[in-house]
Design a protein around this motif. Structure first.
Motif, PDB file in Angstrom:
ATOM      1  N   LEU A 104      -9.017   4.579   8.469  1.00 23.32           N
ATOM      2  CA  LEU A 104      -7.605   4.402   8.113  1.00 23.32           C
ATOM      3  C   LEU A 104      -6.888   5.717   8.391  1.00 23.32           C
ATOM      4  CD1 LEU A 104      -7.840   2.540   4.660  1.00 23.32           C
ATOM      5  CD2 LEU A 104      -7.337   1.564   6.905  1.00 23.32           C
ATOM      6  N   ASP A 105      -5.597   5.629   8.670  1.00 23.42           N
ATOM      7  CA  ASP A 105      -4.801   6.839   8.892  1.00 23.42           C
ATOM      8  C   ASP A 105      -4.717   7.661   7.608  1.00 23.42           C
ATOM      9  OD1 ASP A 105      -4.286   5.894  11.419  1.00 23.42           O
ATOM     10  OD2 ASP A 105      -2.334   5.039  10.888  1.00 23.42           O
ATOM     11  N   THR A 108      -2.579   6.015   5.053  1.00 20.95           N
ATOM     12  CA  THR A 108      -2.904   4.629   4.677  1.00 20.95           C
ATOM     13  C   THR A 108      -3.860   4.656   3.485  1.00 20.95           C
ATOM     14  OG1 THR A 108      -2.693   3.945   6.980  1.00 20.95           O
ATOM     15  CG2 THR A 108      -3.861   2.438   5.522  1.00 20.95           C
ATOM     16  N   TYR A 135      -4.071  -6.280   5.842  1.00 22.83           N
ATOM     17  CA  TYR A 135      -3.227  -5.145   5.429  1.00 22.83           C
ATOM     18  C   TYR A 135      -1.980  -5.646   4.727  1.00 22.83           C
ATOM     19  CZ  TYR A 135      -6.024  -2.358   8.664  1.00 22.83           C
ATOM     20  OH  TYR A 135      -7.067  -1.732   9.297  1.00 22.83           O
ATOM     21  N   HIS A 187      -3.817   3.377  15.432  1.00 27.34           N
ATOM     22  CA  HIS A 187      -2.563   3.085  14.709  1.00 27.34           C
ATOM     23  C   HIS A 187      -2.069   1.661  14.970  1.00 27.34           C
ATOM     24  CE1 HIS A 187      -2.470   7.235  13.719  1.00 27.34           C
ATOM     25  NE2 HIS A 187      -1.868   7.688  14.791  1.00 27.34           N
ATOM     26  N   GLN A 188      -2.984   0.716  15.007  1.00 24.36           N
ATOM     27  CA  GLN A 188      -2.607  -0.619  15.506  1.00 24.36           C
ATOM     28  C   GLN A 188      -1.466  -1.277  14.742  1.00 24.36           C
ATOM     29  OE1 GLN A 188      -5.651  -3.181  16.804  1.00 24.36           O
ATOM     30  NE2 GLN A 188      -4.418  -5.030  16.685  1.00 24.36           N
ATOM     31  N   VAL A 189      -1.547  -1.287  13.425  1.00 23.33           N
ATOM     32  CA  VAL A 189      -0.513  -2.006  12.662  1.00 23.33           C
ATOM     33  C   VAL A 189       0.850  -1.338  12.892  1.00 23.33           C
ATOM     34  CG1 VAL A 189       0.257  -2.703  10.366  1.00 23.33           C
ATOM     35  CG2 VAL A 189      -2.180  -2.802  10.936  1.00 23.33           C
ATOM     36  N   LYS A 190       0.853  -0.018  12.820  1.00 23.19           N
ATOM     37  CA  LYS A 190       2.121   0.706  13.007  1.00 23.19           C
ATOM     38  C   LYS A 190       2.692   0.429  14.395  1.00 23.19           C
ATOM     39  CE  LYS A 190       0.738   4.323   9.808  1.00 23.19           C
ATOM     40  NZ  LYS A 190       0.048   5.590   9.668  1.00 23.19           N
ATOM     41  N   LEU A 203       1.291   1.345   4.047  1.00 25.51           N
ATOM     42  CA  LEU A 203       0.198   0.531   4.592  1.00 25.51           C
ATOM     43  C   LEU A 203      -1.022   0.641   3.687  1.00 25.51           C
ATOM     44  CD1 LEU A 203      -0.558  -1.249   6.988  1.00 25.51           C
ATOM     45  CD2 LEU A 203      -1.193   0.802   8.257  1.00 25.51           C
TER      46      LEU A 203
HETATM   47  N1  URA Z   1      -3.282   0.363  11.537  1.00 25.55           N
HETATM   48  C1  URA Z   1      -2.591   1.506  11.404  1.00 25.55           C
HETATM   49  O1  URA Z   1      -1.571   1.693  12.034  1.00 25.55           O
HETATM   50  N2  URA Z   1      -3.067   2.427  10.546  1.00 25.55           N
HETATM   51  C2  URA Z   1      -4.171   2.261   9.797  1.00 25.55           C
HETATM   52  O2  URA Z   1      -4.521   3.146   9.010  1.00 25.55           O
HETATM   53  C3  URA Z   1      -4.882   1.062   9.943  1.00 25.55           C
HETATM   54  C4  URA Z   1      -4.423   0.121  10.823  1.00 25.55           C
END
Ligand code: URA
Length: 239
Positions: A104-105, A108, A135, A187-190, A203
């Motif tokens: 995780l970042d 996060t 998430y 950083h997939q979700v971001k 997050l």
């Molecule tokens: N996606 C993100 O951007 N940050 C995370 O820590 C995990 C998934």
């Protein structure tokens, strides 16, 4: 009720066999559970069943598995020069042997799994197994309903040539969503939200596969996984 799981998963989780090799082994009649030969890989067995392969009793490999509630400002790395690491939160020996099964970042929070079982960690992380991570996301701007379809189809992240794999999203409020993804791109979700012009401002990872972050764990706390949890995290996933 006693916890149960599919026989092929059970065999794969306590041995070095892959799930498909475990299936072959079971079909060939080499696997007995509590003294009885079983040949159906999908048969449910108790999580503490006594397993025999080729007439030899097999015990759960002595691996370590932990779930940690990661706070902000801890980096998911075994060592870091600038920041405290998640390893600083663990009161365990041989921390160098532990693998972080999905980082995780720094900012996060939430569920982090750590283990010294490389094969298990790989299965948790690999997009091929389709092990979904859930998430809870806070956004700067309102999220339109249309984003659900866009994420389900996959989006192009900046500088990448392949669409993201299908993601499932549920909107909880104007600026809050649950997003499930089965890849761990940087950083997939971001970046997914950036691709639709929004910004993630909070997050938190709530679950990995079927395993939910234990609500009894405060930020910075951790505990061992039970044998059942070790097996169940991958149940419902592909090979
Ligand atoms: N996606 C993100 O951007 N940050 C995370 O820590 C995990 C998934």
């Amino acid at each position: 009720m006693k916890e149960s799981l599919r026989l092929d998963r059970y065999v794969a989780s306590v041995t070095d066999y892959s799930r498909s090799d475990a299936k072959k082994l079971i079909k060939s009649g080499d696997v007995a559970v509590d003294g009885k030969v079983l040949t159906d890989p999908s048969q449910a067995v108790a999580a503490d069943a006594q397993l025999e392969i080729d007439g030899q009793f097999v015990r759960q490999a002595e691996h370590r598995y932990f779930m940690l509630h990661k706070p902000q400002d801890y980096v998911c790395a075994n060592r870091d020069r600038r920041f405290a690491t998640v390893m600083d939160l663990l009161d365990e020996d041989n921390l160098d042997r532990l693998i972080i099964a999905g980082r995780l970042d720094l900012d996060t929070t939430g569920l982090v799994l750590l283990t010294d079982n490389g094969q298990w960690a790989h299965q948790v992380m690999s997009p091929r197994t389709r092990c979904y991570k859930r998430y809870r996301v806070q956004l700067e701007d309102p999220v339109p309903e249309s984003a659900i379809d866009r994420f389900a189809k996959g989006v192009f992240l900046e500088q990448e040539k392949r669409r993201t794999l299908p993601a499932r999203m549920k909107l909880l409020g104007e600026r809050e969503a649950l997003l499930e993804i089965c890849e761990g791109r940087f950083h997939q979700v971001k970046r997914m939200f950036a691709s639709i012009g929004n910004t993630v401002v909070g997050l938190h990872r709530e679950a990995i596969g079927k395993l939910e972050l234990d609500s009894a764990l405060g930020e910075g706390e951790y505990r061992s996984l039970t044998e059942y949890e070790v097996a169940v995290v991958l149940s419902g996933t592909l090979e």
